[in-house]
Design an enzyme around this catalytic site. Structure first.
Site, PDB file in Angstrom:
ATOM      1  N   SER A  37       5.205  31.939 115.810  1.00 40.32           N
ATOM      2  CA  SER A  37       5.307  30.685 115.050  1.00 40.32           C
ATOM      3  C   SER A  37       5.810  30.871 113.623  1.00 40.32           C
ATOM      4  CB  SER A  37       3.934  30.008 114.992  1.00 40.32           C
ATOM      5  OG  SER A  37       2.983  30.890 114.435  1.00 40.32           O
ATOM      6  N   ASP A 349      -1.315  24.676 107.359  1.00 35.54           N
ATOM      7  CA  ASP A 349      -2.191  24.028 108.354  1.00 35.54           C
ATOM      8  C   ASP A 349      -3.360  24.921 108.778  1.00 35.54           C
ATOM      9  OD1 ASP A 349      -0.908  25.963 109.799  1.00 35.54           O
ATOM     10  OD2 ASP A 349      -0.017  24.629 111.290  1.00 35.54           O
ATOM     11  N   HIS A 352      -0.543  28.647 109.387  1.00 36.73           N
ATOM     12  CA  HIS A 352       0.820  28.878 108.890  1.00 36.73           C
ATOM     13  C   HIS A 352       0.944  28.560 107.409  1.00 36.73           C
ATOM     14  CE1 HIS A 352       0.876  27.676 113.202  1.00 36.73           C
ATOM     15  NE2 HIS A 352       1.448  28.866 113.267  1.00 36.73           N
TER      16      HIS A 352
END
Ligand SMILES: *[C@@H]1O[C@H](CO)[C@@H](O)[C@H](O)[C@H]1NC(C)=O
Ligand SMILES: *[C@@H]1O[C@H](CO)[C@@H](O)[C@H](O)[C@H]1NC(C)=O
Ligand SMILES: *[C@@H]1O[C@H](CO)[C@@H](O)[C@H](O)[C@H]1NC(C)=O
Ligand SMILES: *[C@@H]1O[C@H](CO)[C@@H](O)[C@H](O)[C@H]1NC(C)=O
Length: 378
Positions: A37, A349, A352
């Site tokens: 990610s 978040d 991340h």
């Protein structure tokens, strides 16, 4: 009079320099990226492995793209800033080609990274008695397979491929962070995560060497971030023992030691690869060191909000609201809130980072300060 003239000349020079478009500082013609990610520009969202994941909704993308692109941030990622620095468009996610029947243009490279991806596969964890629910099975090996599948459409003959790859930049990672995060968030112990390090490194080294055999000559292999500064992991451990936190930045020491151990072993692995493939340029990217700059001196880098607290999240289990990374309420879900100005936060978040934090890390790579050998020296 003379002084005034000089001033006018100098001033108009400044104006003309300022109005020029940003000149690329790096000169690769395309980028191929593998990872999770931290660098996924849309694959996970396209894959449909999870039905309508939160990253497909606002506030993801609000700072730059004005829509959710599948990037796990409010805006651009490190790999996007690397593309910009080369004067390239943002690298399209590979799975977009599957969705559109291979009509995507991979002229400027392809991004194989998938959010949630691990270096090792599902059975690796199972065999070790670590039953984790992976969000995706698109491991590093799967991503390598996609590259091999795409390659014949990129170049044909050996000399053609040689020319082609000479001007291509490969990013292998960051990857492997999730191999630790899944077990840790499933309440496995620190030692169980630490035991995985050699296997994670083996996989990264194996795939890096496979890419060299496929023709890659310039490869950037990033290490892990200081995960002891990660809001979700700080919230998960919530350790009351004061001495386990770094006095300078309040990050959790044991987890930063895990990241450091990973990075040290990775650097050693890359050293052996350099000996084995002297023609290749194998670059270590120090995400840890670059990120540590803003964890140690947040306000110096504009992080005046909070550097350990998530901008977007559903509050805390602990009453003091320190991390804003309650596991059951994810960013974008009902009950979560988003900070006013994400550029003053490093954590987006819980897991991340914000575009602002990624920009800082990317600048550290582009300038050469956090790449060894320097990325900009070719
Ligand atoms: C996002 O919206 C802003 C404000 O409307 C605009 O300036 C910017 O160009 C948009 N960004 C993109 C990538 O479309
Ligand atoms: C995809 O392209 C192939 C070859 O051009 C074609 O045969 C096939 O029907 C296409 N599939 C879809 C779903 O459009
Ligand atoms: C990953 O693979 C395992 C084992 O084959 C399977 O149980 C699981 O559902 C898969 N997960 C996803 C997201 O596809
Ligand atoms: C990677 O590991 C596999 C399985 O262990 C092995 O067969 C393969 O030769 C390795 N590849 C490289 C390039 O080292």
């Amino acid at each position: 009079m003379k002084i005034l003239m000089l001033f006018i000349v100098a001033f108009s020079f400044l104006v003309s320099v300022r109005s020029l478009p940003v000149k690329p500082t790096l000169h690769y013609e395309r980028i191929f990226n593998f990872g999770d990610s931290l660098s996924d520009t849309g694959n996970f969202l396209i894959s449909g492995d999870v039905d309508s994941p939160n990253i497909g909704n606002p506030p993801y993308g609000e700072t730059f793209f004005n829509r959710s692109t599948g990037r796990c941030s409010d805006g651009r990622l490190i790999i996007d800033f690397i593309a910009e620095a080369n004067g390239l468009p943002y690298i399209p996610p590979y799975l977009q080609s599957v969705r559109t029947n291979f009509s995507v243009n991979f002229k400027f490279g392809a991004n194989f990274a998938v959010a949630g991806a691990t270096a090792n596969e599902f059975n690796f964890f199972k065999e070790r008695g670590i039953s984790v629910t992976l969000l995706t099975n698109k491991t590093l090996d799967i991503q390598l397979g996609w590259f091999k599948k795409l390659k014949p459409s990129l170049c044909k003959t050996k000399p053609e491929c040689e020319q082609y790859f000479k001007k291509s930049l490969f990013f292998v990672g960051e990857i492997g962070g999730n191999d630790y995060t899944y077990p840790l968030l499933a309440f496995r112990s620190y030692n169980q995560a630490m035991d995985l390090v050699p296997f994670v490194i083996n996989k990264i080294i194996n795939v890096t060497s496979a890419l060299i055999k496929e023709g890659a000559v310039t490869l950037v292999v990033p290490g892990n971030l200081p995960i002891g500064c990660s809001a979700v992991l700080l919230e998960r451990f919530n350790d009351p023992r004061e001495f386990l936190y770094e006095p300078k930045n309040q990050c959790y020491k044991p987890l930063n030691m895990l990241a450091k151990s990973h990075n040290d072993k990775l650097k050693k692995g890359l050293m052996t690869l350099r000996k084995k493939y002297p023609h290749a340029k194998i670059i270590y990217a120090d995400y840890y060191g670059s990120a540590m700059q803003f964890y140690n001196s947040p306000s110096k880098y504009g992080f005046t909000g909070s550097v350990l607290k998530a901008c977007c999240g559903g509050g805390d289990i602990t009453i003091d609201g320190r991390y804003n990374a309650k596991p059951r309420v994810q960013c974008g879900e009902k009950g979560s809130t988003t900070c006013e100005n994400p550029s003053t936060y490093a954590n987006w978040d819980g897991i991340h980072l914000t575009e602002a934090a990624y920009r800082h890390i990317a600048n550290g790579l582009i300038s050469g300060r956090f790449t060894k050998p320097p990325l900009n020296s070719c």
